[in-house]
Design an enzyme around this catalytic site. Structure first.
Site, PDB file in Angstrom:
ATOM      1  N   SER A 118       1.512  -6.031   0.429  1.00  0.00           N
ATOM      2  CA  SER A 118       2.023  -7.165   1.218  1.00  0.00           C
ATOM      3  C   SER A 118       2.923  -6.564   2.298  1.00  0.00           C
ATOM      4  CB  SER A 118       2.808  -8.128   0.327  1.00  0.00           C
ATOM      5  OG  SER A 118       2.009  -8.558  -0.741  1.00  0.00           O
ATOM      6  N   LYS A 163      -0.586 -13.888   3.763  1.00  0.00           N
ATOM      7  CA  LYS A 163      -0.005 -13.489   2.467  1.00  0.00           C
ATOM      8  C   LYS A 163       1.481 -13.865   2.381  1.00  0.00           C
ATOM      9  CE  LYS A 163       1.150 -11.667  -1.345  1.00  0.00           C
ATOM     10  NZ  LYS A 163       0.847 -12.376  -2.577  1.00  0.00           N
ATOM     11  N   LYS A 217      11.301  -9.721  -0.269  1.00  0.00           N
ATOM     12  CA  LYS A 217      10.769  -8.983   0.887  1.00  0.00           C
ATOM     13  C   LYS A 217       9.726  -9.842   1.626  1.00  0.00           C
ATOM     14  CE  LYS A 217       7.104  -6.884   0.075  1.00  0.00           C
ATOM     15  NZ  LYS A 217       5.912  -6.164  -0.350  1.00  0.00           N
TER      16      LYS A 217
HETATM   17  P1  NAD Z   1       4.951  -1.736  -8.336  1.00  0.00           P
HETATM   18  O1  NAD Z   1       6.366  -1.404  -8.015  1.00  0.00           O
HETATM   19  O2  NAD Z   1       4.586  -2.073  -9.754  1.00  0.00           O
HETATM   20  O3  NAD Z   1       3.974  -0.542  -7.872  1.00  0.00           O
HETATM   21  C1  NAD Z   1       4.158   0.201  -6.705  1.00  0.00           C
HETATM   22  C2  NAD Z   1       3.713   1.624  -7.020  1.00  0.00           C
HETATM   23  O4  NAD Z   1       3.799   2.411  -5.817  1.00  0.00           O
HETATM   24  C3  NAD Z   1       4.602   2.324  -8.073  1.00  0.00           C
HETATM   25  O5  NAD Z   1       3.795   2.790  -9.140  1.00  0.00           O
HETATM   26  C4  NAD Z   1       5.265   3.459  -7.287  1.00  0.00           C
HETATM   27  O6  NAD Z   1       5.470   4.623  -8.081  1.00  0.00           O
HETATM   28  C5  NAD Z   1       4.241   3.709  -6.195  1.00  0.00           C
HETATM   29  N1  NAD Z   1       4.782   4.370  -5.014  1.00  0.00           N
HETATM   30  C6  NAD Z   1       5.908   4.066  -4.325  1.00  0.00           C
HETATM   31  N2  NAD Z   1       6.030   4.904  -3.276  1.00  0.00           N
HETATM   32  C7  NAD Z   1       4.961   5.751  -3.305  1.00  0.00           C
HETATM   33  C8  NAD Z   1       4.513   6.801  -2.490  1.00  0.00           C
HETATM   34  N3  NAD Z   1       5.206   7.173  -1.415  1.00  0.00           N
HETATM   35  N4  NAD Z   1       3.360   7.421  -2.810  1.00  0.00           N
HETATM   36  C9  NAD Z   1       2.652   7.060  -3.908  1.00  0.00           C
HETATM   37  N5  NAD Z   1       3.018   6.055  -4.725  1.00  0.00           N
HETATM   38  C10 NAD Z   1       4.159   5.404  -4.431  1.00  0.00           C
HETATM   39  O7  NAD Z   1       4.562  -2.916  -7.338  1.00  0.00           O
HETATM   40  P2  NAD Z   1       3.351  -3.975  -7.477  1.00  0.00           P
HETATM   41  O8  NAD Z   1       3.883  -5.172  -8.163  1.00  0.00           O
HETATM   42  O9  NAD Z   1       2.137  -3.275  -7.962  1.00  0.00           O
HETATM   43  O10 NAD Z   1       3.199  -4.376  -5.912  1.00  0.00           O
HETATM   44  C11 NAD Z   1       2.481  -3.596  -4.989  1.00  0.00           C
HETATM   45  C12 NAD Z   1       2.255  -4.428  -3.733  1.00  0.00           C
HETATM   46  O11 NAD Z   1       1.527  -5.610  -4.086  1.00  0.00           O
HETATM   47  C13 NAD Z   1       3.555  -4.912  -3.072  1.00  0.00           C
HETATM   48  O12 NAD Z   1       3.388  -4.904  -1.671  1.00  0.00           O
HETATM   49  C14 NAD Z   1       3.693  -6.337  -3.602  1.00  0.00           C
HETATM   50  O13 NAD Z   1       4.474  -7.154  -2.731  1.00  0.00           O
HETATM   51  C15 NAD Z   1       2.252  -6.765  -3.699  1.00  0.00           C
HETATM   52  N6  NAD Z   1       1.919  -7.812  -4.680  1.00  0.00           N
HETATM   53  C16 NAD Z   1       2.430  -7.789  -5.963  1.00  0.00           C
HETATM   54  C17 NAD Z   1       2.058  -8.791  -6.872  1.00  0.00           C
HETATM   55  C18 NAD Z   1       2.568  -8.831  -8.300  1.00  0.00           C
HETATM   56  O14 NAD Z   1       2.389  -9.860  -8.979  1.00  0.00           O
HETATM   57  N7  NAD Z   1       3.187  -7.765  -8.813  1.00  0.00           N
HETATM   58  C19 NAD Z   1       1.164  -9.793  -6.466  1.00  0.00           C
HETATM   59  C20 NAD Z   1       0.637  -9.772  -5.165  1.00  0.00           C
HETATM   60  C21 NAD Z   1       1.014  -8.770  -4.286  1.00  0.00           C
END
Ligand code: NAD
Length: 299
Positions: free
Chosen positions: A104, A177, A246
């Site tokens: 997102s 989104k 965010k």
């Molecule tokens: P999360 O924090 O569980 O996962 C993010 C991952 O990215 C982590 O495993 C972290 O170690 C990794 N990461 C961070 N920096 C990195 C880098 N430089 N290189 C490699 N890996 C790196 O977050 P999430 O909940 O999976 O969300 C991910 C995206 O999806 C976000 O943009 C969020 O807004 C969006 N999103 C989340 C949900 C939800 O329900 N969790 C739903 C829709 C959209």
């Protein structure tokens, strides 16, 4: 999985194996894609390997030689740092490779990233998702895709989502989104306030929820989150409050940049920011209820 399916689907790099990325990448593997994953967390890499994925020890190594690179990372800044900043994930990709950013992200940053990629002969599709961890696991996400290269992204997207929407030009997916999450967050805030006012009047909160859900006030929070994550005290939906905050901030910034005065959007953004600052790092977004409960009784 048959060799033919593997051949048809091709090889992909998947960067960001968190709560969403891990099950999404696993669904690509299950659909026959040859997926090399990378996450900076060793535990996340091990989880992906346990699901049958290949893992690399850097984003650049994961993406080397790949024609498709998918990102599912927390923020636009991290996506840029990973792809074209310090981590240089795209340094060794296949000529003409396609990047699909499913995070997102900030729409304006998506357009800037596209310019850099275009200068290198690479394409970008923005394809963020909605549905949370359970739909990521089931492969039934709603996916909103923007840009001219959506057709090339479609086989991958269809392996992760129940519905793939063509949102419009590049950045359109990232716009809708954050607008969706604004509407969702405003509904969550309203539900939390209603539960607290009703409870303090003496109503049972399960009864409040049942009545809302049979009436015109129902929304995704009242239907799917209140009993399961809020009234149960579990607060474990898998979507961090900081990520929700965010997204609303991106929506509010977008409106501001367009010269639009949106009262409820500004207020919703302020409330969620204040909640994120007040609660512990890593708080679940359903803890908005705990925040509203605390501030509403300050006197
Ligand atoms: P999360 O924090 O569980 O996962 C993010 C991952 O990215 C982590 O495993 C972290 O170690 C990794 N990461 C961070 N920096 C990195 C880098 N430089 N290189 C490699 N890996 C790196 O977050 P999430 O909940 O999976 O969300 C991910 C995206 O999806 C976000 O943009 C969020 O807004 C969006 N999103 C989340 C949900 C939800 O329900 N969790 C739903 C829709 C959209």
């Amino acid at each position: 999985m048959s060799a033919q399916v593997g051949k048809l689907t091709g090889s992909v790099a998947f960067i960001g194996l968190g709560r969403m990325g891990l099950p999404m990448a696993a669904n690509l593997v299950a659909a026959g894609f040859d997926v090399t994953g990378y996450d900076r967390s060793e535990a996340a890499r091990a989880s992906f390997a346990a699901k049958g994925g290949k893992v690399a020890d850097s984003a650049r190594a994961a993406a080397a030689g790949k024609a498709i690179v998918i990102t599912m990372l927390p923020t636009s800044a991290i996506v840029a740092s990973c792809l074209i900043g310090d981590e240089q994930a795209l340094a060794d990709v296949a000529p003409g490779a396609l990047v699909i950013d499913m995070s997102s992200s900030v729409p304006g940053d998506t357009l800037k990233l596209a310019e850099v990629l275009e200068a290198r002969g690479l394409s970008l599709v923005d394809a963020p998702v909605s549905g949370g961890v359970s739909k990521a696991v089931d492969g039934t996400l709603a996916i909103m895709a923007g840009g001219d290269a959506v057709d090339r992204a479609m086989p991958c997207l269809e392996a992760m989502g129940a519905r793939v929407f063509r949102a419009g030009k590049l950045g359109a997916g990232h716009v809708i989104k954050v607008l969706n999450n604004y509407v969702s967050a405003a509904g969550a805030l309203a539900a939390a306030e209603a539960l607290i006012v009703g409870r303090d009047f003496g109503l049972d909160q399960d009864v409040i929820t049942d009545i809302l859900n049979a009436s015109t006030g129902r929304n995704n929070t009242t239907e799917n989150k209140v009993k399961r994550f809020i009234l149960s005290g579990a607060f474990n939906s898998g979507f961090d409050m900081s990520l929700m905050s965010k997204d609303i901030g991106i929506a509010a910034g977008l409106a501001r940049d367009m010269g639009l005065q949106m009262g409820l959007l500004s207020l919703t953004s302020q409330e969620w920011n204040a909640a994120t600052e007040a609660l512990d790092n890593g708080a679940d977004h359903t803890e908005i209820y705990r925040y509203v409960d605390a501030i509403s009784h300050r006197g």
